[in-house]
Design a protein around this motif. Structure first.
Motif, PDB file in Angstrom:
ATOM      1  N   PRO A  14       0.976  -1.245   0.032  1.00 42.35           N
ATOM      2  CA  PRO A  14       0.062  -0.090  -0.055  1.00 42.35           C
ATOM      3  C   PRO A  14       0.818   1.335  -0.066  1.00 42.35           C
ATOM      4  CG  PRO A  14      -0.762  -1.484   1.701  1.00 42.35           C
ATOM      5  CD  PRO A  14       0.406  -2.258   1.088  1.00 42.35           C
ATOM      6  N   CYS A  17       2.184   2.068  -3.147  1.00 45.72           N
ATOM      7  CA  CYS A  17       1.158   2.358  -4.320  1.00 45.72           C
ATOM      8  C   CYS A  17       0.833   3.900  -3.871  1.00 45.72           C
ATOM      9  CB  CYS A  17      -0.172   1.505  -4.102  1.00 45.72           C
ATOM     10  SG  CYS A  17       0.188  -0.034  -4.617  1.00 45.72           S
ATOM     11  N   LYS A  18       0.775   4.404  -2.658  1.00 41.37           N
ATOM     12  CA  LYS A  18       0.323   5.551  -2.308  1.00 41.37           C
ATOM     13  C   LYS A  18       1.337   6.495  -2.837  1.00 41.37           C
ATOM     14  CE  LYS A  18      -2.292   4.552   1.892  1.00 41.37           C
ATOM     15  NZ  LYS A  18      -2.027   4.459   3.222  1.00 41.37           N
ATOM     16  N   ARG A  47     -10.720  -4.361  -8.309  1.00 41.13           N
ATOM     17  CA  ARG A  47     -10.648  -4.862  -7.064  1.00 41.13           C
ATOM     18  C   ARG A  47      -9.781  -4.029  -5.883  1.00 41.13           C
ATOM     19  NH1 ARG A  47      -9.496 -10.938  -6.002  1.00 41.13           N
ATOM     20  NH2 ARG A  47      -9.252 -10.240  -4.051  1.00 41.13           N
ATOM     21  N   SER A  48      -8.832  -3.735  -6.380  1.00 41.42           N
ATOM     22  CA  SER A  48      -7.647  -3.027  -5.605  1.00 41.42           C
ATOM     23  C   SER A  48      -8.199  -1.568  -5.004  1.00 41.42           C
ATOM     24  CB  SER A  48      -6.555  -2.936  -6.441  1.00 41.42           C
ATOM     25  OG  SER A  48      -6.655  -1.954  -7.316  1.00 41.42           O
ATOM     26  N   GLY A  49      -9.197  -1.298  -5.740  1.00 46.29           N
ATOM     27  CA  GLY A  49      -9.964   0.047  -5.440  1.00 46.29           C
ATOM     28  C   GLY A  49      -9.063   1.245  -6.146  1.00 46.29           C
ATOM     29  N   LEU A  50      -8.209   0.804  -7.070  1.00 48.48           N
ATOM     30  CA  LEU A  50      -7.593   1.876  -7.886  1.00 48.48           C
ATOM     31  C   LEU A  50      -8.351   2.764  -8.456  1.00 48.48           C
ATOM     32  CD1 LEU A  50      -4.567   2.317  -8.547  1.00 48.48           C
ATOM     33  CD2 LEU A  50      -4.567   0.744 -10.373  1.00 48.48           C
ATOM     34  N   SER A  52     -10.892   4.016  -7.796  1.00 53.45           N
ATOM     35  CA  SER A  52     -11.422   5.138  -7.238  1.00 53.45           C
ATOM     36  C   SER A  52     -10.585   6.275  -6.798  1.00 53.45           C
ATOM     37  CB  SER A  52     -12.024   4.692  -5.894  1.00 53.45           C
ATOM     38  OG  SER A  52     -11.304   4.183  -5.177  1.00 53.45           O
ATOM     39  N   LEU A  53      -9.120   5.734  -6.877  1.00 51.03           N
ATOM     40  CA  LEU A  53      -7.701   6.834  -6.379  1.00 51.03           C
ATOM     41  C   LEU A  53      -7.217   7.314  -7.582  1.00 51.03           C
ATOM     42  CD1 LEU A  53      -6.439   4.262  -3.800  1.00 51.03           C
ATOM     43  CD2 LEU A  53      -7.680   6.381  -3.538  1.00 51.03           C
ATOM     44  N   PRO A 238      -1.362  -3.416  -8.108  1.00 51.42           N
ATOM     45  CA  PRO A 238      -1.499  -2.289  -8.055  1.00 51.42           C
ATOM     46  C   PRO A 238      -0.536  -1.362  -8.657  1.00 51.42           C
ATOM     47  CG  PRO A 238      -2.543  -3.269  -6.343  1.00 51.42           C
ATOM     48  CD  PRO A 238      -2.003  -4.218  -6.631  1.00 51.42           C
ATOM     49  N   ALA A 373     -20.361  -5.387 -10.429  1.00 48.30           N
ATOM     50  CA  ALA A 373     -19.891  -5.973  -9.142  1.00 48.30           C
ATOM     51  C   ALA A 373     -19.185  -5.008  -8.274  1.00 48.30           C
ATOM     52  CB  ALA A 373     -18.924  -7.063  -9.257  1.00 48.30           C
ATOM     53  N   TYR A 374     -18.248  -3.975  -8.766  1.00 50.56           N
ATOM     54  CA  TYR A 374     -17.326  -3.085  -8.036  1.00 50.56           C
ATOM     55  C   TYR A 374     -17.919  -1.750  -7.757  1.00 50.56           C
ATOM     56  CZ  TYR A 374     -14.417  -7.439  -8.377  1.00 50.56           C
ATOM     57  OH  TYR A 374     -13.866  -8.772  -8.621  1.00 50.56           O
ATOM     58  N   GLY A 375     -18.643  -1.529  -8.494  1.00 47.34           N
ATOM     59  CA  GLY A 375     -19.362  -0.042  -8.524  1.00 47.34           C
ATOM     60  C   GLY A 375     -18.763   0.791  -9.057  1.00 47.34           C
ATOM     61  N   LEU A 377     -17.701   3.593  -7.291  1.00 50.78           N
ATOM     62  CA  LEU A 377     -17.583   4.670  -6.035  1.00 50.78           C
ATOM     63  C   LEU A 377     -16.438   5.600  -6.147  1.00 50.78           C
ATOM     64  CD1 LEU A 377     -18.048   1.797  -3.413  1.00 50.78           C
ATOM     65  CD2 LEU A 377     -19.796   3.142  -4.723  1.00 50.78           C
TER      66      LEU A 377
ATOM     67  N   ARG B 325     -14.486   0.318  -3.035  1.00 48.84           N
ATOM     68  CA  ARG B 325     -15.332  -0.352  -3.997  1.00 48.84           C
ATOM     69  C   ARG B 325     -16.286  -0.936  -3.494  1.00 48.84           C
ATOM     70  NH1 ARG B 325     -14.357  -5.840  -3.920  1.00 48.84           N
ATOM     71  NH2 ARG B 325     -12.392  -6.884  -3.590  1.00 48.84           N
ATOM     72  N   LEU B 326     -17.346  -1.528  -4.395  1.00 45.99           N
ATOM     73  CA  LEU B 326     -18.393  -2.306  -3.673  1.00 45.99           C
ATOM     74  C   LEU B 326     -17.990  -3.798  -3.480  1.00 45.99           C
ATOM     75  CD1 LEU B 326     -21.720  -1.784  -5.913  1.00 45.99           C
ATOM     76  CD2 LEU B 326     -21.210  -0.930  -3.492  1.00 45.99           C
TER      77      LEU B 326
END
Ligand code: SF4
Lengths: 377, 339
Positions: A14, A17-18, A47-50, A52-53, A238, A373-375, A377, B325-326
């Motif tokens: 993490p 990545c940041k 999946r990693s939320g990447l 949204s970032l 990521p 599935a992951y939206g 967001l 994420r969801l």
């Protein structure tokens, strides 16, 4: 589809990545629309939320990178026709089970109605099945890109060496570079049509690591040379993706278009020549139908006449009958990065993973399925 | 028993069936209620009763960390316990495939007897059917359990409230991955074991210490992700989970990477989700940690008011690098029989 894992803890760190995200934000000098063309990248980014970032200005597009999604209706129809035959056992990667064919029928449903369908993790498992059941004919469904094709080719060679008579492959393998070329052509055309200010278009490509372990870097050279679009072969953690994005941003800054290899821990620049040789020995290139895109020249593989005995198409005299594309589905535009999935009027309403209308919703790696599935967001 | 394999006769109700009942089942389940061998069990219970039934078809029937027998006991005991109830009695129905080795059946029945003893429940009635070879796969077991509810309203998936803490009693995915790896014959670098265990003693302590427990659920099939989605939907709330807080054993993580699986969707057979008002979170964690089956208890998330970025019924995952994420429901995945 099972694939070798080159995932590394280091590249999922993490803190690393940041740091990369900060650098990316600092160096970004204008909007960048990048497209990944690999289902594993689609999933990794969500999946990693990447997603949204990502810094504002970087737009992520998902291309036709999921081999299950692009398997054509007419091919599924052929799978189902085979499954109906007495004495035939279908051996397949699990992902194909849910894919609906022309009348909404899938292999999963065929199995429930009595067809023998066996999920395997490797084409060699299918060969083992053929040896165990000499009284049945085992057909392995060959789908996937350059990643899976060499293993299937080697399996056919093994079957030939062992003179196995109850084994064949229904070959629907597809090739990545011809699909990229088709995308670049339509992207260029649509930009000319709507003008440079259009929302569409692809500024850069994130190229698939798995496929590239076989192909190397050279087969992508045309992306930079003919279409002046920078591209980077990237891994699936990521930090891999962030490093690749940084390389893309830097190339653009310098006005350069090249194909670079970020994933050198798994991808040699010249790929895997031995795997390619096996592939060439068993398969030849043919025009192939892609779901949501249509027939693309030189984009598929067929079994060479020397191995005709292992070609299920020939053994069972199958042909691919033309089928209409699903009505109202915007997959063509989604796959070309012209629309995002939520912009499709059917998204999440008539079209859901449980009840997919188009190819992008079918596989868990499809772009519509990933958005669902992951939206967002 | 004299025969080495189960024959069709054993389900006939005749002499050999009687021998099977007395020499195998009654011997291992030993308790006075069962031993009357009347047509039904006579039970005495107090107050409202919780009841649950489940069929077990896991393949393979024996695996590291357990077998279909202890699974059939613990699975139903845990379902009854999730209402904050004290499980008391079980019934069991066996469907046995002709030709099952007698020693395998004995091992599994003994394992059920042990599991029942550990959980403190009595197996008071049962039934055995033997079906021809191929009509069932080795052995299927159905158990029904009843227990006494300790408090009304009982904890429920409908009771999660915004601001509540979401607690987990330990690591995720151990059972699901162990079974998947065995089924697919995948050699895994690190050994994994099913977490099959009774949770009723820990639940009883939790209910005693913290009457304010809002929700108890055991994340079996579909795993943590699916169960949290169900709770969010039933309670009309949103839930956020911190991925880095969810415990996953190294062997499970490694196996998941090879098989392309997500531990948050894998079945657990000895873990629970406990949702309590945040101010009771520490006390609930301490209570869970005082039991071996809750040694790894942690807070993994929070219940949120819907509408602020997340809709009612949605579960979000905060990823280690800070993304969001969801965490959705699984779409009819190709899973082998895991329970
Ligand atoms: S949401 Fe469904 S119909 Fe719309 S583009 Fe995606 S797959 Fe096609």
């Amino acid at each position: 589809m099972p694939q070798a894992s080159f995932s590394s803890k280091e590249f999922a760190d993490p803190e690393l990545c940041k740091g990369l995200l900060r650098t990316l934000r600092d160096e970004l000098d204008g909007p960048l629309r990048f497209m990944e063309v690999c289902g594993s990248h689609t999933v990794a980014i969500f999946r990693s939320g990447l997603r949204s970032l990502l810094p504002e200005g970087i737009t992520h597009l998902s291309g036709p990178g999921c081999p299950v999604c692009v398997t054509h209706d007419s091919e599924i129809a052929a799978f189902l026709a085979l499954a109906e035959k007495d004495n035939v056992t279908i051996a397949t990667f699990g992902d194909l089970m849910r894919v609906p064919g022309p009348k909404g029928m899938s292999l999963k449903q065929a199995k429930a109605q009595g067809a023998r369908v066996q999920v395997v993790y490797s084409p060699l498992d299918a060969l083992a099945l053929a040896r165990q059941e000499p009284e049945r004919h085992v057909v392995f469904l060959g789908v996937g890109f350059e990643t899976t094709a060499p293993g299937v080719a080697a399996t056919i060679q093994t079957a030939a060496a062992q003179k196995l008579e109850n084994f064949s492959v229904l070959c629907c393998h597809k090739l990545v570079p011809p699909a990229l070329e088709a995308l670049l052509q339509t992207s260029a055309a649509s930009q000319q049509e709507v003008g440079a200010a259009s929302q569409g278009g692809i500024d850069a490509f994130l190229l698939p690591g798995h496929v590239s372990t076989i192909l190397g870097v050279q087969p992508y050279a045309f992306i930079a040379q003919q279409y002046h679009t920078p591209a980077v072969v990237a891994g699936f953690d990521p930090a891999d993706i962030l490093q690749a994005l940084l390389l893309l941003v830097r190339m653009r800054k310098q006005g350069k278009a090249e194909v670079l290899n970020q994933y050198s821990r798994a991808v040699q620049d010249n790929g895997n020549p031995r795997a390619r040789a096996v592939m060439d020995a068993v398969f030849s290139t043919v025009d192939a139908p892609w779901r949501g895109i249509g027939l693309l020249p030189g984009s598929g593989l067929a079994i060479r006449p020397e191995y005709a005995a292992f070609d299920a198409m020939q053994r069972f005299s199958l042909t691919l009958a033309p089928t209409p594309e699903p009505k109202g589905c915007k997959c063509g535009a989604v796959l070309q990065g012209l629309l995002t999935p939520p912009q499709c009027p059917l998204f999440g309403k008539a079209c859901t993973p449980a009840n997919p209308v188009g190819p992008c919703m079918v596989s868990t790696e499809g772009s519509c399925a990933a958005y669902f599935a992951y939206g967002n967001l | 028993m004299s025969d080495n394999y189960i024959l069709l006769d054993y389900g006939s109700g005749g002499k050999s069936a009687q021998r099977l009942v007395s020499q195998v089942f009654v011997r291992h389940f030993a308790n006075p209620v069962l031993e009357t061998l009347d047509d039904a069990a006579l039970l005495h219970m107090n107050g409202p009763i919780a009841m649950s039934t489940d069929g077990y078809t896991v393949d393979p029937i024996e695996f590291p960390g357990g077998d279909i027998g202890c699974l059939a006991v613990n699975g139903t005991v845990n379902d009854v316990a999730m209402l904050g109830a004290v499980p008391k009695y079980l019934s069991c129905g066996f469907i046995i495939e002709e030709g099952l080795p007698m020693d395998v059946l004995e091992r599994i029945v003994a394992s059920m007897g042990n599991a029942a003893k550990k959980a403190g429940v009595l197996i008071v009635t049962g039934d055995t059917k033997v079906v021809p070879k191929g009509a069932a796969d080795k052995l299927f077991i159905t158990t029904t359990g009843i227990g006494e509810v300790q408090r009304t309203p009982a904890p429920s998936g409908h009771n999660a409230k915004p601001g509540d803490a979401v607690l987990l009693s330990g690591s995720m995915g151990d059972h699901g991955l162990t079974i998947m790896a065995l089924r697919e014959g995948l050699p895994l670098e690190m050994e994994t074991r099913s977490d099959c265990a009774p949770l009723n003693h820990m639940v009883a302590a939790l209910m005693q210490a913290i009457p304010q427990v809002h929700t108890l659920r055991d994340p079996t099939r579909g795993g943590l992700a699916t169960t949290l989605n169900e709770i969010a939907g039933q309670s009309g709330v949103a839930i956020e989970v911190e991925e880095s807080q969810v415990p996953v054993n190294p062997g499970v993580a490694a196996g998941c990477a090879v098989l392309g699986l997500d531990p948050l969707y894998l079945a657990n057979e000895g873990k629970l989700i406990c949702i309590v008002p945040q101010e009771f979170a520490e006390q609930a964690l301490a209570t869970m940690r005082s039991f071996p089956e809750g040694a790894g208890a942690v807070q993994v998330g929070t219940v949120l008011e819907p509408g602020k970025g997340l809709q009612q019924g949605q579960v979000a995952l905060r990823t280690p690098m800070g993304g969001r994420r969801l965490l959705g429901m699984l779409e009819g995945e190709q899973l082998p029989r895991i329970c």
